[in-house]
Design an enzyme around this catalytic site. Sequence first.
Site, PDB file in Angstrom:
ATOM      1  CG  HIS A 169      -4.074   7.379   9.005  1.00 18.01           C
ATOM      2  ND1 HIS A 169      -4.639   6.798   7.888  1.00 18.01           N
ATOM      3  CD2 HIS A 169      -2.815   6.947   8.769  1.00 18.01           C
ATOM      4  CE1 HIS A 169      -3.728   6.628   7.056  1.00 18.01           C
ATOM      5  NE2 HIS A 169      -2.459   6.697   7.489  1.00 18.01           N
ATOM      6  CB  THR A 217      -3.331  11.418  -1.195  1.00 15.79           C
ATOM      7  OG1 THR A 217      -2.968  10.328  -1.885  1.00 15.79           O
ATOM      8  CG2 THR A 217      -4.462  11.956  -1.555  1.00 15.79           C
ATOM      9  CB  ALA A 218      -2.142  14.162   3.411  1.00 11.60           C
ATOM     10  CE  LYS A 222      -3.766   2.239   2.200  1.00 12.25           C
ATOM     11  NZ  LYS A 222      -4.692   2.310   3.315  1.00 12.25           N
ATOM     12  CB  SER A 241       0.792   8.207  -0.831  1.00 15.13           C
ATOM     13  OG  SER A 241       0.849   8.326   0.433  1.00 15.13           O
TER      14      SER A 241
END
Length: 283
Positions: A152, A108-109, A53, A55
């Site tokens: 999160h 992404t943030a 996993k 981003s």
Amino acid sequence: MNIAFSPCPNDTFVFHALVHGLIPGAPEFDVTYADIDITNGLAASGNGPDLLKISYAALPWVLDEYALLPCGGALGRGCGPLVLTADGQQDPAALAGKRVAVPSERSTAYLLFRLWAAQNVPGGIGEIVVLPFDEIMPAVQHGSIDAGLVIHEARFTYPTYGLHMLADLGSWWESDTGLPIPLGAIIARRSLDLEAVSGWIRASVEYAWAHPEASAEYVLQHAQEMSPDVTKAHINLYVNEYTANLGDDGYAAITALLDRAAREGLVPAVDLSRLKAGSNVTK
């Protein structure tokens, strides 16, 4: 087979069945638990795991070796990153020239933050400081950082640090585009049987939903300072219809994010048609 994902509740919930031998036909997995900034680096290193996993923001750097899978990741609505301050400031322009902590510059943030700041912070941010996500709120609380970009479970816990929300980047993105927020992607080496791998992951998601109690101990074991109630809220927010299948809205969101970021010079431009290279399982 090697796999890497975060210890966050949504990931351990989704992958519990897969890594515990509960999915027929799936191989045994050697699991690495790592923060998203670490998995982004692993994917770009050339020696990363078979399956991991990352981003969505990191995709442009890894698409030669890895394919985006259509399931297992994190997209959604009402689940975006937050910009927090200690002083309760509500004017984004106040961030001009300030120090802001972010969890990764390939997250992404971070892309959402930079795209938002380009519209809302005249003069631009001063200094970006990369910190592990669990260190960001304490740094803002203690004043060593002017503002923090959090992800999160921090959505649920930031008031306990006495912090205040300056901006909800998910709400901004959704109002600006009408699309869900693309957060975490599941990728697999292109040399693998992508249809089979996607099928295993989707089966793991469906098992998790059908047997939520089966993963409860595993999820809590890896959760970082979270109560069972916060853990449940985290899973309910980040594990949703897009986790089972990205669908048209999911791919449109990913395309919009990477296209905007490339135009701002934040990521390399990519052939966005390659994003569906691993999406041959669409049920």
